[in-house]
Design an enzyme around this catalytic site. Structure first.
Site, mmCIF file in Angstrom:
data_model
loop_
_atom_site.group_PDB
_atom_site.id
_atom_site.type_symbol
_atom_site.label_atom_id
_atom_site.label_comp_id
_atom_site.label_asym_id
_atom_site.label_seq_id
_atom_site.Cartn_x
_atom_site.Cartn_y
_atom_site.Cartn_z
ATOM 1 N N ASN A 1 -8.669 -2.252 9.420
ATOM 2 C CA ASN A 1 -8.599 -0.792 9.545
ATOM 3 C C ASN A 1 -9.932 -0.125 9.215
ATOM 4 O OD1 ASN A 1 -5.500 -1.464 8.322
ATOM 5 N ND2 ASN A 1 -5.712 -0.358 10.233
ATOM 6 N N LEU A 2 -10.085 1.057 9.767
ATOM 7 C CA LEU A 2 -11.376 1.741 9.681
ATOM 8 C C LEU A 2 -11.788 2.087 8.243
ATOM 9 C CD1 LEU A 2 -13.764 3.117 11.100
ATOM 10 C CD2 LEU A 2 -12.358 5.192 11.246
ATOM 11 N N SER B 1 6.068 3.430 13.248
ATOM 12 C CA SER B 1 4.647 3.640 13.520
ATOM 13 C C SER B 1 4.450 4.429 14.805
ATOM 14 C CB SER B 1 4.012 2.258 13.654
ATOM 15 O OG SER B 1 2.743 2.373 14.219
ATOM 16 N N TYR C 1 3.513 -7.195 16.785
ATOM 17 C CA TYR C 1 3.716 -6.302 15.631
ATOM 18 C C TYR C 1 4.362 -4.994 16.084
ATOM 19 C CZ TYR C 1 2.763 -2.452 12.571
ATOM 20 O OH TYR C 1 2.925 -1.302 11.842
ATOM 21 N N TYR D 1 4.618 6.647 11.266
ATOM 22 C CA TYR D 1 3.369 6.996 10.597
ATOM 23 C C TYR D 1 2.229 7.019 11.583
ATOM 24 C CZ TYR D 1 5.881 4.561 6.755
ATOM 25 O OH TYR D 1 6.804 4.098 5.861
ATOM 26 N N PHE D 2 1.322 7.957 11.394
ATOM 27 C CA PHE D 2 0.049 7.904 12.093
ATOM 28 C C PHE D 2 -0.886 7.058 11.217
ATOM 29 C CE2 PHE D 2 0.623 10.113 16.099
ATOM 30 C CZ PHE D 2 1.978 10.347 15.973
ATOM 31 N N PHE E 1 9.820 -1.020 3.496
ATOM 32 C CA PHE E 1 8.422 -1.158 3.912
ATOM 33 C C PHE E 1 8.060 -2.605 4.250
ATOM 34 C CE2 PHE E 1 8.255 2.453 0.887
ATOM 35 C CZ PHE E 1 7.598 3.391 1.652
ATOM 36 N N LEU F 1 12.808 -11.361 1.515
ATOM 37 C CA LEU F 1 14.027 -10.723 2.031
ATOM 38 C C LEU F 1 14.681 -11.516 3.162
ATOM 39 C CD1 LEU F 1 12.660 -7.122 2.023
ATOM 40 C CD2 LEU F 1 14.768 -7.808 0.857
ATOM 41 N N LYS G 1 8.308 -3.058 15.484
ATOM 42 C CA LYS G 1 8.646 -1.683 15.070
ATOM 43 C C LYS G 1 9.592 -1.040 16.090
ATOM 44 C CE LYS G 1 6.533 -1.723 11.223
ATOM 45 N NZ LYS G 1 7.309 -1.749 9.983
ATOM 46 N N TYR H 1 0.822 -1.216 0.000
ATOM 47 C CA TYR H 1 0.000 0.000 0.000
ATOM 48 C C TYR H 1 0.864 1.278 0.000
ATOM 49 C CZ TYR H 1 -3.419 3.339 1.976
ATOM 50 O OH TYR H 1 -4.218 4.425 2.243
HETATM 51 C C1 WQD Z 1 -8.875 3.389 13.727
HETATM 52 C C2 WQD Z 1 -10.053 3.645 14.656
HETATM 53 C C3 WQD Z 1 -10.771 1.726 15.883
HETATM 54 C C4 WQD Z 1 -12.202 -0.590 12.489
HETATM 55 C C5 WQD Z 1 -3.270 1.534 13.219
HETATM 56 C C6 WQD Z 1 -2.719 0.392 12.419
HETATM 57 C C7 WQD Z 1 -1.956 -0.535 13.234
HETATM 58 C C8 WQD Z 1 -0.947 0.192 14.094
HETATM 59 C C9 WQD Z 1 -1.505 1.374 14.771
HETATM 60 C C10 WQD Z 1 0.605 0.752 12.349
HETATM 61 C C11 WQD Z 1 -9.903 2.967 16.011
HETATM 62 C C12 WQD Z 1 -11.844 2.199 14.943
HETATM 63 C C13 WQD Z 1 -11.673 0.412 13.269
HETATM 64 C C14 WQD Z 1 -13.594 -0.865 12.611
HETATM 65 C C15 WQD Z 1 -13.786 0.883 14.254
HETATM 66 N N1 WQD Z 1 0.160 0.625 13.443
HETATM 67 N N2 WQD Z 1 -12.426 1.134 14.139
HETATM 68 N N3 WQD Z 1 -14.335 -0.114 13.485
HETATM 69 O O1 WQD Z 1 -6.172 1.227 15.588
HETATM 70 O O2 WQD Z 1 -5.058 3.334 14.852
HETATM 71 O O3 WQD Z 1 -4.186 1.070 14.172
HETATM 72 O O4 WQD Z 1 -2.222 2.177 13.859
HETATM 73 O O5 WQD Z 1 1.703 0.726 12.062
HETATM 74 O O6 WQD Z 1 -1.349 -1.444 12.390
HETATM 75 O O7 WQD Z 1 -3.767 -0.328 11.828
HETATM 76 O O8 WQD Z 1 -6.196 1.986 13.129
HETATM 77 O O9 WQD Z 1 -7.806 1.808 11.305
HETATM 78 O O10 WQD Z 1 -7.566 -0.119 12.925
HETATM 79 O O11 WQD Z 1 -8.636 1.987 13.683
HETATM 80 O O12 WQD Z 1 -14.510 1.521 15.039
HETATM 81 O O13 WQD Z 1 -14.132 -1.774 11.973
HETATM 82 O O14 WQD Z 1 -11.214 3.086 14.063
HETATM 83 O O15 WQD Z 1 -11.333 1.317 17.098
HETATM 84 O O16 WQD Z 1 -10.445 3.819 16.949
HETATM 85 P P1 WQD Z 1 -5.434 1.939 14.541
HETATM 86 P P2 WQD Z 1 -7.553 1.334 12.685
#
Ligand code: WQD
Length: 350
Positions: free
Chosen positions: A204-205, A129, A154, A182-183, A85, A63, A158, A15
């Site tokens: 992910n959301l 991350s 995971y 990254y955020f 990545f 790798l 990192k 991605y």
């Molecule tokens: C975002 C928000 C969920 C799915 C990410 C990466 C993870 C790590 C940290 C990366 C949260 C909410 C999600 C859904 C929901 N690092 N949600 N319903 O948790 O910040 O994690 O950053 O390197 O790998 O994924 O991201 O997109 O999973 O969730 O309500 O079906 O959406 O609870 O508040 P998150 P996310």
């Protein structure tokens, strides 16, 4: 640029990797992808070519295979940098399969660090991350804030990755590296040719939102509205993947031009704005005109309540800031969801 600099992009069909390859090529770099397609698809190389008109060299191998990696490096002296990545990234899976995560994410990094030394590749940009901060005490979070014990294997890979790089940079003054924290990356290339390809049920959301809107999922679950936030749902800092990709070019150029202050630096990459889950859903609905069927459920285990970046160090030192709004980012995710489904239909898949 006098000569085309050669940059290896591990995980370059993934991605964030694929969006970074596009930005590299558009700036005149030669990007070479190494990827074993364990969580990506070869068609991404076509997508990149459609956007830039250049088909990147693609090397399909793991790798962890040190021999293959060394053989490749022997065949192309004069590589200028590596952007790394390639890694497993599913938090839940890492809890169930810790050894797979430690083995893969750390072995690949160790092999690449060996390559840097052995084949004189001076520069590394590493995908890290915001997960390294856990739940920060102060917000927005800066690079000075403490790293907290990881809550998943995971996340631990990192943290350990950053530590291994820091130790190696301390030991080898001729090498240099940047870790980018990254955020929450979202969205897809505005062309609609590349984007996120979540395997199976998205964790992910944003992919969950777009898959619900298009009808692949019945309902999005909002994981908790009883947090200590204005609307009760969790807060994150969502940035567009093209903005994120551009930060890699800025970090790379800082290394290539030797503008870095030390040979190991760390930067937060985010917008600086916190957005709640409910706000993200509402913004998606407004930006696309689509309804998202959602329901409120209980909290997801391990979720951080709220986090957003202080990106001022990256703004100042990398000359980088995000440019794409949340609404535009969500619109691009929606465009990609639709394109991707029609590509799949054309290929006779579901
Ligand atoms: C975002 C928000 C969920 C799915 C990410 C990466 C993870 C790590 C940290 C990366 C949260 C909410 C999600 C859904 C929901 N690092 N949600 N319903 O948790 O910040 O994690 O950053 O390197 O790998 O994924 O991201 O997109 O999973 O969730 O309500 O079906 O959406 O609870 O508040 P998150 P996310």
């Amino acid at each position: 640029m006098d000569k085309s600099k050669r940059v290896i992009v591990t995980g370059g069909t993934g991605y964030i990797g694929s969006h970074t390859v596009v930005e590299l090529q558009q700036k005149g770099y030669e990007a070479i992808i190494i990827d074993n397609l364990s969580n990506s698809d070869i068609s991404v190389v076509d997508g990149i070519e459609k956007i830039t008109g250049i088909r990147p060299r693609f090397e399909n191998f793991d790798l962890c295979n040190r021999k293959k990696l060394f053989r490749l490096m022997e065949s192309m002296p004069g590589t200028d940098a590596i952007i790394h990545f390639a890694a497993y990234k599913a938090v839940g899976e890492s809890v169930r399969e810790p050894l797979r995560y430690y083995h893969n994410n750390l072995t690949t990094l160790l092999n690449l660090l060996e390559v840097m030394e052995k084949y004189n590749v001076p520069s590394l940009v590493f995908s890290s991350s915001c997960t390294v901060y856990g739940q920060p005490e102060r917000l927005p979070v800066t690079e000075e804030d403490p790293v907290q014990p990881a809550t998943s294997p995971y996340g631990n890979t990192k943290q350990m990755g950053e530590e291994i790089i820091r130790d190696m940079m301390y030991a080898r003054s001729g090498l240099q590296a940047v870790s980018l924290r990254y955020f929450n990356p979202i969205g897809a290339h505005p062309s609609g040719h590349i984007g996120e390809l979540p395997a199976g049920m998205p964790e992910n959301l944003v992919p969950f939102i777009t898959q619900t809107a298009i009808g692949i999922r019945d309902q999005l679950k909002v994981f908790g509205v009883d947090y200590n936030t204005p609307d009760g749902s969790c807060i994150r800092d969502y940035l567009h993947v093209t903005d994120l990709a551009k930060a890699h070019i800025a970090a790379l150029e800082r290394l290539l031009d030797q503008k870095n202050k030390t040979n190991y630096e760390v930067f937060n990459l985010g917008t600086g704005q916190g957005v709640s889950v409910l706000e993200a859903i509402r913004t998606f609905e407004e930006a696309t005109g689509e309804k998202v069927n959602y329901t409120i459920t209980g909290r997801r285990e391990g979720d951080i309540e709220k986090i957003w970046a202080d990106p001022s160090l990256a703004n100042k030192e990398l000359g980088w800031k995000t440019e794409i709004t949340l609404a535009e980012s969500l619109r691009s995710a929606w465009k990609w969801e639709n394109n991707y489904r029609s590509i799949k239909r054309e290929n006779g898949e579901k």
